[in-house]
Scaffold this motif. Sequence first.
Motif, PDB file in Angstrom:
ATOM      1  N   LEU A   1      -8.969 -30.875  36.468  1.00 38.07           N
ATOM      2  CA  LEU A   1     -10.017 -31.814  36.863  1.00 38.07           C
ATOM      3  C   LEU A   1     -11.391 -31.150  36.814  1.00 38.07           C
ATOM      4  CD1 LEU A   1      -8.296 -33.466  39.963  1.00 38.07           C
ATOM      5  CD2 LEU A   1      -8.351 -34.313  37.607  1.00 38.07           C
ATOM      6  N   ASP A   2     -12.406 -31.963  36.545  1.00 36.49           N
ATOM      7  CA  ASP A   2     -13.780 -31.485  36.565  1.00 36.49           C
ATOM      8  C   ASP A   2     -14.317 -31.646  37.983  1.00 36.49           C
ATOM      9  OD1 ASP A   2     -16.414 -30.839  36.261  1.00 36.49           O
ATOM     10  OD2 ASP A   2     -16.806 -32.199  34.586  1.00 36.49           O
ATOM     11  N   GLN A   3     -14.347 -30.563  38.739  1.00 40.13           N
ATOM     12  CA  GLN A   3     -14.846 -30.583  40.107  1.00 40.13           C
ATOM     13  C   GLN A   3     -16.162 -29.824  40.244  1.00 40.13           C
ATOM     14  OE1 GLN A   3     -11.547 -29.201  42.549  1.00 40.13           O
ATOM     15  NE2 GLN A   3     -10.619 -31.241  42.542  1.00 40.13           N
TER      16      GLN A   3
ATOM     17  N   LEU B   1     -10.802 -22.251  30.865  1.00 42.83           N
ATOM     18  CA  LEU B   1     -10.566 -23.603  30.368  1.00 42.83           C
ATOM     19  C   LEU B   1     -11.502 -24.616  31.005  1.00 42.83           C
ATOM     20  CD1 LEU B   1      -6.656 -23.582  30.439  1.00 42.83           C
ATOM     21  CD2 LEU B   1      -8.158 -23.196  28.473  1.00 42.83           C
ATOM     22  N   GLY B   2     -11.853 -25.629  30.225  1.00 40.39           N
ATOM     23  CA  GLY B   2     -12.624 -26.746  30.731  1.00 40.39           C
ATOM     24  C   GLY B   2     -11.700 -27.851  31.200  1.00 40.39           C
ATOM     25  N   ALA B   3     -12.296 -28.839  31.852  1.00 45.78           N
ATOM     26  CA  ALA B   3     -11.506 -29.966  32.341  1.00 45.78           C
ATOM     27  C   ALA B   3     -10.859 -30.703  31.170  1.00 45.78           C
ATOM     28  CB  ALA B   3     -12.397 -30.912  33.138  1.00 45.78           C
TER      29      ALA B   3
ATOM     30  N   LYS C   1      -7.913 -23.038  34.824  1.00 50.56           N
ATOM     31  CA  LYS C   1      -6.844 -22.084  34.540  1.00 50.56           C
ATOM     32  C   LYS C   1      -5.497 -22.778  34.516  1.00 50.56           C
ATOM     33  CE  LYS C   1      -4.850 -17.825  36.530  1.00 50.56           C
ATOM     34  NZ  LYS C   1      -4.832 -16.933  37.715  1.00 50.56           N
ATOM     35  N   LEU C   2      -4.596 -22.268  33.672  1.00 53.48           N
ATOM     36  CA  LEU C   2      -3.201 -22.703  33.637  1.00 53.48           C
ATOM     37  C   LEU C   2      -2.312 -21.492  33.895  1.00 53.48           C
ATOM     38  CD1 LEU C   2      -3.178 -25.050  30.494  1.00 53.48           C
ATOM     39  CD2 LEU C   2      -3.112 -25.759  32.894  1.00 53.48           C
ATOM     40  N   ASP C   3      -1.373 -21.644  34.838  1.00 48.08           N
ATOM     41  CA  ASP C   3      -0.415 -20.580  35.133  1.00 48.08           C
ATOM     42  C   ASP C   3       0.978 -21.030  34.712  1.00 48.08           C
ATOM     43  OD1 ASP C   3      -1.856 -18.378  36.568  1.00 48.08           O
ATOM     44  OD2 ASP C   3      -2.444 -20.047  37.853  1.00 48.08           O
ATOM     45  N   PHE C   4       1.709 -20.117  34.058  1.00 47.45           N
ATOM     46  CA  PHE C   4       3.058 -20.402  33.578  1.00 47.45           C
ATOM     47  C   PHE C   4       4.063 -19.554  34.368  1.00 47.45           C
ATOM     48  CE2 PHE C   4       0.333 -19.815  29.618  1.00 47.45           C
ATOM     49  CZ  PHE C   4      -0.218 -21.079  29.705  1.00 47.45           C
TER      50      PHE C   4
ATOM     51  N   GLU D   1     -11.483 -27.030  37.368  1.00 45.63           N
ATOM     52  CA  GLU D   1     -12.754 -26.424  36.965  1.00 45.63           C
ATOM     53  C   GLU D   1     -13.809 -26.702  38.031  1.00 45.63           C
ATOM     54  OE1 GLU D   1     -15.670 -26.433  33.021  1.00 45.63           O
ATOM     55  OE2 GLU D   1     -14.601 -28.256  33.596  1.00 45.63           O
ATOM     56  N   THR D   2     -14.263 -25.646  38.702  1.00 48.16           N
ATOM     57  CA  THR D   2     -15.313 -25.781  39.709  1.00 48.16           C
ATOM     58  C   THR D   2     -16.631 -25.186  39.228  1.00 48.16           C
ATOM     59  OG1 THR D   2     -14.566 -23.739  40.769  1.00 48.16           O
ATOM     60  CG2 THR D   2     -13.703 -25.810  41.645  1.00 48.16           C
ATOM     61  N   CYS D   3     -16.554 -24.262  38.285  1.00 51.28           N
ATOM     62  CA  CYS D   3     -17.716 -23.724  37.582  1.00 51.28           C
ATOM     63  C   CYS D   3     -17.461 -23.904  36.092  1.00 51.28           C
ATOM     64  CB  CYS D   3     -17.924 -22.250  37.906  1.00 51.28           C
ATOM     65  SG  CYS D   3     -18.330 -21.918  39.630  1.00 51.28           S
TER      66      CYS D   3
END
Length: 202
Positions: A109-111, A82-84, A43-46, A36-38
């Motif tokens: 991660l919360d970036q 998604l959030g961190a 995001k999660l990719d499957f 998470e940068t904003c």
Amino acid sequence: MKKYKIFKCILLLLFIAIKSHAQLPTFNFTLTATNETCQGNGKLDFQVTGTNPSATMIFTVYRLPDVTTPFRTLSANSLTGLGAGNYRVIAKQVLGTQENTQQRDATILDQRILLEFNMSQSDASACSNNGIITVTVTSGNPTGYEIFSGPITRPIQTSNVFTNLVAGSYVVRVHDACGAVSRSHTLIIPEYISNGITILTT
């Protein structure tokens, strides 16, 4: 008798072929997290490989430590917004009454870099529009500055300095790389008052 044996062999081979085709293979599951940068852009990719072409994939997402109530259940190959946090994803391959699963955990991660700023001013002279507001960003990645309320307004600009302002109360807004708007500050530019001293020359 010979024809009967041949018929039995054909049936047996057909049964084996059908059973083999219907059996679910053990598949591979890869889970990739984008940090998470904003606000809320994690995001999660499957990604799955080795599945039965006729099977359906269902992804159940949990936000840890809660592994009882699913956070989301979907068939798409990614989950955005998604959030961190820590996430667990269970990938389920379903074909008729058959199913098998794979499980993976990932951390977003919360970036984020929060946008913070302060302001300074140069006072406006009496009956003049030479006041200046300077915005100094102390944290974050600004992309634009604007005055959206006051005696004079200014559209978004790349410069952090506003010039040619008259005395009054201004509200300045700073935009960051995420498109978000920071907290707004009100700053008063007082009108310059002469000290009343007059110098006479002869």
